[in-house]
Design a protein around this motif. Structure first.
Motif, PDB file in Angstrom:
ATOM      1  N   UNK A   3       0.808  -0.940  -0.075  1.00  0.00           N
ATOM      2  CA  UNK A   3      -0.137  -0.076  -0.191  1.00  0.00           C
ATOM      3  C   UNK A   3       0.042   1.220   0.209  1.00  0.00           C
ATOM      4  N   UNK A   4       0.807   1.957  -1.093  1.00  0.00           N
ATOM      5  CA  UNK A   4       1.807   3.387  -1.689  1.00  0.00           C
ATOM      6  C   UNK A   4       0.654   4.146  -1.769  1.00  0.00           C
ATOM      7  N   UNK A   5      -0.078   5.387  -0.872  1.00  0.00           N
ATOM      8  CA  UNK A   5      -0.886   5.985  -0.477  1.00  0.00           C
ATOM      9  C   UNK A   5      -0.224   7.665  -1.565  1.00  0.00           C
ATOM     10  N   UNK A   6       0.267   7.852  -1.260  1.00  0.00           N
ATOM     11  CA  UNK A   6       1.186   9.069  -1.980  1.00  0.00           C
ATOM     12  C   UNK A   6       1.326   8.752  -3.416  1.00  0.00           C
ATOM     13  N   UNK A   7       1.768   7.199  -3.582  1.00  0.00           N
ATOM     14  CA  UNK A   7       2.375   7.018  -5.018  1.00  0.00           C
ATOM     15  C   UNK A   7       0.637   7.074  -6.003  1.00  0.00           C
ATOM     16  N   UNK A  10      -0.198  11.278  -5.979  1.00  0.00           N
ATOM     17  CA  UNK A  10       1.006  11.504  -7.374  1.00  0.00           C
ATOM     18  C   UNK A  10      -0.089  11.302  -8.891  1.00  0.00           C
ATOM     19  N   UNK A  11      -0.246   9.622  -8.779  1.00  0.00           N
ATOM     20  CA  UNK A  11      -1.022   9.011  -9.742  1.00  0.00           C
ATOM     21  C   UNK A  11      -1.623   9.441 -10.467  1.00  0.00           C
ATOM     22  N   UNK A  12      -3.055  10.052  -9.336  1.00  0.00           N
ATOM     23  CA  UNK A  12      -4.119  10.242  -9.532  1.00  0.00           C
ATOM     24  C   UNK A  12      -4.480  11.077 -10.666  1.00  0.00           C
ATOM     25  N   UNK A  13      -3.657  12.625 -11.131  1.00  0.00           N
ATOM     26  CA  UNK A  13      -4.264  13.592 -12.111  1.00  0.00           C
ATOM     27  C   UNK A  13      -3.975  12.379 -13.762  1.00  0.00           C
ATOM     28  N   UNK A  14      -2.816  11.554 -13.180  1.00  0.00           N
ATOM     29  CA  UNK A  14      -2.349  11.275 -14.960  1.00  0.00           C
ATOM     30  C   UNK A  14      -3.249  10.066 -15.111  1.00  0.00           C
ATOM     31  N   UNK A  15      -3.649   9.634 -13.914  1.00  0.00           N
ATOM     32  CA  UNK A  15      -4.865   8.447 -14.719  1.00  0.00           C
ATOM     33  C   UNK A  15      -6.092   9.327 -14.993  1.00  0.00           C
ATOM     34  N   UNK A  66       3.541   4.254 -10.787  1.00  0.00           N
ATOM     35  CA  UNK A  66       3.721   5.336 -10.729  1.00  0.00           C
ATOM     36  C   UNK A  66       3.951   4.745  -9.016  1.00  0.00           C
ATOM     37  N   UNK A  67       3.005   3.751  -8.637  1.00  0.00           N
ATOM     38  CA  UNK A  67       2.984   2.660  -7.311  1.00  0.00           C
ATOM     39  C   UNK A  67       4.516   1.882  -7.732  1.00  0.00           C
ATOM     40  N   UNK A  68       5.172   1.657  -8.745  1.00  0.00           N
ATOM     41  CA  UNK A  68       6.507   1.246  -8.399  1.00  0.00           C
ATOM     42  C   UNK A  68       7.612   2.190  -7.991  1.00  0.00           C
ATOM     43  N   UNK A  69       7.144   3.153  -8.932  1.00  0.00           N
ATOM     44  CA  UNK A  69       9.018   4.379  -8.747  1.00  0.00           C
ATOM     45  C   UNK A  69       8.298   4.611  -7.286  1.00  0.00           C
ATOM     46  N   UNK A  70       7.707   4.684  -6.578  1.00  0.00           N
ATOM     47  CA  UNK A  70       8.016   5.358  -5.241  1.00  0.00           C
ATOM     48  C   UNK A  70       7.757   4.447  -3.902  1.00  0.00           C
ATOM     49  N   UNK A  71       8.909   4.524  -3.938  1.00  0.00           N
ATOM     50  CA  UNK A  71       9.599   3.952  -2.489  1.00  0.00           C
ATOM     51  C   UNK A  71       7.986   3.508  -1.232  1.00  0.00           C
TER      52      UNK A  71
END
Length: 72
Positions: A3-7, A10-15, A66-71
């Protein structure tokens, strides 16, 4: 998948932008499928339909990227 809510945020507008593109892709896929059924000799319609299917899958690919890029 962790679970990475920040990613996700961040990716939501692009999605959301990709979601609009996926609706366009769905319309293109429908038209391409209809044309390929009416005239099977139109092989280019199959390529357009395949491109449209990849547009429909785009929002999930962007969020996953985005979820994969953000640790953690």
């Amino acid at each position: 998948m962790e679970c990475r809510p920040l990613a996700f945020l961040i990716g939501l507008p692009f999605a959301l932008l990709a979601l609009v593109l996926s609706v366009v892709g769905a319309v293109i896929w429908f038209i391409g499928s209809l044309l390929s059924c009416l005239c099977p000799c139109c092989i280019c319609c199959t390529g357009v339909a395949n491109l449209a299917v990849s547009l429909v899958k785009l929002p999930m690919k962007i969020i996953q990227c985005f979820v994969d890029m953000i640790p953690c």
